[in-house]
Design a protein around this motif. Sequence first.
Motif, short mmCIF file in Angstrom:
data_model
loop_
_atom_site.label_atom_id
_atom_site.label_comp_id
_atom_site.label_asym_id
_atom_site.label_seq_id
_atom_site.Cartn_x
_atom_site.Cartn_y
_atom_site.Cartn_z
N ARG A 11 0.83 -1.20 0.00
CA ARG A 11 0.00 0.00 0.00
C ARG A 11 0.87 1.26 0.00
O ARG A 11 0.61 2.20 -0.74
N HIS A 12 1.93 1.27 0.82
CA HIS A 12 2.82 2.43 0.85
C HIS A 12 3.53 2.62 -0.49
O HIS A 12 3.70 3.76 -0.95
N LEU A 14 2.37 1.75 -3.45
CA LEU A 14 1.38 2.29 -4.39
C LEU A 14 1.08 3.75 -4.11
O LEU A 14 0.90 4.54 -5.04
N ASP A 15 1.02 4.13 -2.84
CA ASP A 15 0.80 5.54 -2.50
C ASP A 15 1.93 6.41 -3.05
O ASP A 15 1.68 7.47 -3.64
N ARG A 16 3.17 5.97 -2.85
CA ARG A 16 4.32 6.73 -3.36
C ARG A 16 4.30 6.78 -4.89
O ARG A 16 4.57 7.82 -5.50
N TRP A 18 1.70 6.54 -6.87
CA TRP A 18 0.60 7.42 -7.30
C TRP A 18 1.02 8.89 -7.19
O TRP A 18 0.79 9.68 -8.10
N HIS A 19 1.66 9.25 -6.08
CA HIS A 19 2.11 10.62 -5.91
C HIS A 19 3.16 10.99 -6.97
O HIS A 19 3.15 12.12 -7.47
N TRP A 39 -4.92 5.11 -14.05
CA TRP A 39 -4.40 6.42 -13.69
C TRP A 39 -4.38 7.34 -14.91
O TRP A 39 -4.72 8.51 -14.82
N ARG A 53 -11.83 13.52 -2.88
CA ARG A 53 -11.82 12.56 -1.77
C ARG A 53 -13.10 11.74 -1.63
O ARG A 53 -13.17 10.85 -0.80
#
Length: 149
Positions: A11-12, A14-16, A18-19, A39, A53
């Motif tokens: 998850r971390h 993928l978060d990075r 995505w950013h 995306w 959100r």
Amino acid sequence: MSETRDELVRRHFLDRAWHSFIGDGIEVDGVTDEIVRSWRRARETFGIDPGQRRCVRLLPSAELEVRREKDDTYRLALPVLEEFGARLASSHHVLTYFDAAGWMLSVGGNPRTADKVAEINFCPGANWREESVGTNGPGTALAEKRPVE
């Protein structure tokens, strides 16, 4: 049920990733092709605000009822959805049903989890197609025409 260490690491990552994609347009290796395609669609085709959100497309309750009544699969699946939803009540999970147009027709399972996800309008009557909210499980599965993770 809490996430495992491997799930949290993923998850971390993928978060990075995505950013990096949103901020710099960088496509990071290790992200699945279907997620990268999603995306791109969200940014290039649908113009989804990456800061959005919550789902903003919501049906009035009368229209939700009409959709439920007209959806033969939903009507047939309802007893199974209710049974599985009841089994999930003691977990941290919910079970949802979407029609082919991306409208959520039902949610069952853990009431606290259902209340929590309702804060972003992940609730009956909301449209979760990518065109509405960008990359998400149900919407991306509809766009890819197959299950995605």
